[in-house]
Write an enzyme that holds these catalytic residues in place. Structure first.
Site, mmCIF file in Angstrom:
data_model
loop_
_atom_site.group_PDB
_atom_site.id
_atom_site.type_symbol
_atom_site.label_atom_id
_atom_site.label_comp_id
_atom_site.label_asym_id
_atom_site.label_seq_id
_atom_site.Cartn_x
_atom_site.Cartn_y
_atom_site.Cartn_z
ATOM 1 C CE LYS A 218 -3.397 2.723 2.676
ATOM 2 N NZ LYS A 218 -4.584 2.443 3.861
ATOM 3 C CD GLU A 224 8.959 -6.130 7.293
ATOM 4 O OE1 GLU A 224 8.367 -4.875 7.199
ATOM 5 O OE2 GLU A 224 9.113 -6.400 8.553
ATOM 6 N N GLY A 278 -5.226 -1.766 4.897
ATOM 7 C CA GLY A 278 -3.747 -2.792 4.216
ATOM 8 C C GLY A 278 -4.996 -4.031 5.096
ATOM 9 N NE ARG A 279 -6.697 -4.147 10.539
ATOM 10 C CZ ARG A 279 -6.313 -2.572 10.733
ATOM 11 N NH1 ARG A 279 -5.076 -2.414 10.613
ATOM 12 N NH2 ARG A 279 -6.585 -1.863 11.667
ATOM 13 C CD GLU A 365 -1.913 -4.123 11.573
ATOM 14 O OE1 GLU A 365 -1.412 -4.885 11.747
ATOM 15 O OE2 GLU A 365 -2.618 -4.315 10.278
ATOM 16 C CG HIS A 396 -4.923 -35.353 16.703
ATOM 17 N ND1 HIS A 396 -5.119 -36.880 17.553
ATOM 18 C CD2 HIS A 396 -5.830 -35.723 15.875
ATOM 19 C CE1 HIS A 396 -5.781 -36.595 16.740
ATOM 20 N NE2 HIS A 396 -6.959 -36.451 16.117
ATOM 21 C CE LYS A 521 5.371 -0.615 10.479
ATOM 22 N NZ LYS A 521 4.160 -0.264 9.154
HETATM 23 O O1 LIG Z 1 1.118 -2.999 2.538
HETATM 24 P P1 LIG Z 1 2.458 -2.199 3.277
HETATM 25 O O2 LIG Z 1 2.155 -0.374 3.251
HETATM 26 O O3 LIG Z 1 3.038 -3.139 2.221
HETATM 27 O O4 LIG Z 1 1.862 -2.422 4.393
HETATM 28 C C1 LIG Z 1 1.871 -4.012 4.986
HETATM 29 C C2 LIG Z 1 1.371 -4.334 6.088
HETATM 30 O O5 LIG Z 1 2.066 -3.025 7.324
HETATM 31 C C3 LIG Z 1 1.294 -2.399 8.137
HETATM 32 O O6 LIG Z 1 1.519 -1.227 7.972
HETATM 33 C C4 LIG Z 1 1.275 -3.250 9.896
HETATM 34 O O7 LIG Z 1 2.222 -4.294 9.745
HETATM 35 C C5 LIG Z 1 0.144 -3.199 7.915
HETATM 36 O O8 LIG Z 1 -1.633 -3.085 7.918
HETATM 37 C C6 LIG Z 1 0.073 -3.699 6.101
HETATM 38 O O9 LIG Z 1 -0.760 -4.763 6.052
#
Ligand SMILES: O=P(O)(O)OC[C@H]1O[C@](O)(CO)[C@@H](O)[C@@H]1O
Length: 580
Positions: A218, A224, A278-279, A365, A396, A521
């Site tokens: 987003k 990462e 995002g979620r 979240e 199990h 972060k």
């Molecule tokens: O889509 P992006 O901006 O890479 O963010 C990834 C994820 O990181 C967060 O902002 C925080 O973990 C989530 O809400 C989101 O889904």
């Protein structure tokens, strides 16, 4: 929030409806599910159906009176108004001053949903149409890689909401007969973790010339995802040259400038909007692009239609027949009033194995907050601890604790028709019947338990009776789907999304921000800067506490021995072999 505003903010916990529910707890604690399950009048109103999805609430520790009291709480919390505000595009994500409009992502073309006075549905469909054209071209081989070969593998890079939703839907569809037929000859892979091991695993067996990388972010700033994107760009250019990026990398983002700066052709960027959290983004290009390449756009469109079926139900149905509302109210009842902080998500269907990890993010979240939407410290806990596994595997593993240890409300999800039926002649039941026998049995085992009298009547030795007694009275919800198809997967997703929103609306929090992920972060950036300074300039660790200083110094000392003090590119050589 200043003290004047704080004093004006009325917490829901100060309401009469809240107090009334608190007073009601003793009565429920003195009632066993065995008794509640023998009340036929109650049972009739505790099984609700919408568009083929049956939800059985009868094993909740709740009476009709409980529901009436929860509806009063919903009124007090202005639940109806809040749902209407969500669909109206009001800025209900107050801390980020944004609309929350994931419902617009699955709205039919002719529906009008506005944000800031603008109908956003045409924008949604512009992107969907673009995805349809693009995914068709990839699927039929008219859009090819740098060496002219068809792009048969897709690696979707993303994390959190840019990963879990698409993974859930992909996992649900990959053995669905029609979808799997449509996916023949294609593979969809995910790369989420920044751990280089995940890179090697995601690229296992892939060749650059037949691979398309979809960078999903987003913000296009997530550390990462961006490092993984640069890593895969290196993997591609090492084999095919710089010019190959435009043919082998595409992006899904709200930040088109950063996409362009990264070197991705803006024509191959698929946008979405800040009003998609995002979620809650799997129904945007985040999920629709990779899933359409894999299964075809029409399949994914049915998934969107399933979600929309529940959106409409959620918006228009009275609360006593409204699945997400009832589920949300009862979750609040379990967490806040009965004091059960966790919830297990237990699909009796392997295709739904990634439901729990996805809902874990959607729920935790969204609702893991400590202050009200006005910023007032809450005197009660919000959110729930979500976990889960496919049912029989869980049986199990952790069910022991659920049967005889702590009380954990369970969501049992069963399916009438298996995607892949197997029956062996001579067996008592089909393989799917065997699975579903467990679905039906577990909910009753938890509810009824087993008494010492029953055990004695069976001749169980006295000293084992305490060990073999099950107190029962453990709540669950049973959700029965006709099958697992794109449509029903969309329904299931939307039921959980709206349930989470209902809980947040009741608790009076903002379910649509996630400030809690920021601090880690920021601290990681400081550590990153230190590692770099130590590697490149030999700087000693400073500015951290004793614990971090000690472990970081140890880490640096030994990792510098591995990487050298001025590291050059290191890439697992087998990934670069035989790449064209
Ligand atoms: O889509 P992006 O901006 O890479 O963010 C990834 C994820 O990181 C967060 O902002 C925080 O973990 C989530 O809400 C989101 O889904």
């Amino acid at each position: 929030m200043d003290s004047e505003a704080a004093s004006k903010a009325v917490l829901i916990s100060n309401s009469e409806a809240w107090q009334d529910l608190k007073n009601h707890v003793t009565e429920i604690n003195n009632t066993h599910l065995r008794d509640l399950l023998s009340d036929e009048e109650r049972l009739k109103s505790f099984i609700i159906e919408h568009d083929g999805v049956v939800v059985d609430f009868s094993r909740q520790r709740a009476t009709k009176e409980t529901l009436t009291k929860l509806f009063s709480l919903a009124k007090e919390a202005k639940l109806k108004e809040k749902i209407d505000k969500l669909f109206a595009g009001d800025h209900i994500n107050a801390t980020e001053n944004r609309s929350v409009l994931h419902v617009a992502l699955r709205a039919p073309r002719d529906v009008v949903i506005t944000s800031e006075g603008k109908n956003v549905v045409p924008d949604v469909w512009n992107v969907l149409d673009k995805i349809k054209v693009f995914s068709n071209k990839i699927r039929e081989g008219s859009l090819v890689g740098a060496t002219g070969k068809p792009l048969t593998d897709v690696v979707a890079i993303g994390i959190g909401g840019s990963f879990l939703g698409p993974l859930f839907v992909h996992t649900a569809l990959k053995t669905e007969p029609k979808a799997s037929e449509l996916a023949k000859g294609r593979k969809l892979h995910f790369l989420a973790n920044v751990d280089p091991i995940d890179v090697v695993r995601a690229l296992d067996g892939l060749k650059q010339e037949t691979t398309l990388v979809v960078v999903v972010s987003k913000t296009f700033t997530t550390a990462e995802t961006m490092l993984n994107a640069r890593t895969l760009r290196t993997w591609i250019t090492a084999a095919l040259g710089q010019g190959a990026v435009s043919k082998h990398m595409v992006a899904v983002s709200t930040n088109l400038k950063l996409v362009k700066d990264f070197g991705i052709n803006p024509e191959n960027a698929f946008t979405f909007w800040d009003w998609v959290g995002g979620r809650y983004s799997v129904c945007s290009a985040v999920g629709v692009l990779p899933l359409s390449i894999q299964y075809g756009f029409d399949t994914v469109n049915r998934f969107l239609q399933g979600a929309w079926s529940v959106d409409e139900h959620f918006r228009t149905t009275p609360f006593d027949k409204n699945l997400p509302v009832l589920l949300g109210l009862l979750s609040v009842w379990n967490v806040t009033f009965l004091g059960f902080p966790a919830r297990a998500i237990l699909p009796y269907c392997q295709a739904l194995e990634k439901l729990a990890p996805h809902i874990q993010q959607v729920s935790m979240e969204s609702n893991g907050k400590g202050v009200s939407i006005e910023g007032v410290q809450l005197p009660y806990e919000t959110g729930e601890i979500d976990f889960g596994e496919p049912g029989t595997n869980g049986q199990h593993s952790f069910y022991q604790l659920i049967h005889q240890g702590r009380v954990i409300p369970c969501d049992f999800i069963g399916v009438i028709e298996s995607q892949q039926p197997i029956y062996l002649k001579g067996e008592v039941v089909s393989n799917h019947d065997e699975l579903m026998s467990n679905f039906f049995a577990q909910a009753d085992a938890l509810a009824y338990g087993k008494t010492s009298d029953e055990l004695r009547a069976e001749g169980v030795p006295e000293k084992l009776i305490p060990h073999k007694t099950f107190k029962g009275n453990r709540p669950s919800v049973s959700i029965l789907l006709k099958n697992v198809t794109p449509f029903t997967v969309g329904q299931l997703l939307a039921i959980y999304e709206h349930r989470v929103a209902v809980q947040g609306f009741l608790w009076g929090i903002n379910s649509f921000d996630q400030w809690g992920v920021e601090l880690g972060k920021v601290l990681a950036s400081r550590v990153r800067a230190q590692i770099n300074a130590s590697h490149t300039k030999g700087k000693a660790v400073e500015g951290f506490n004793y614990s971090t200083t000690t472990l970081l110094t140890r880490y640096l000392k030994e990792s510098i021995q591995v990487m050298g003090s001025e590291p050059d590119t290191i890439f697992p050589s087998h990934l670069l072999e035989d790449c064209t």
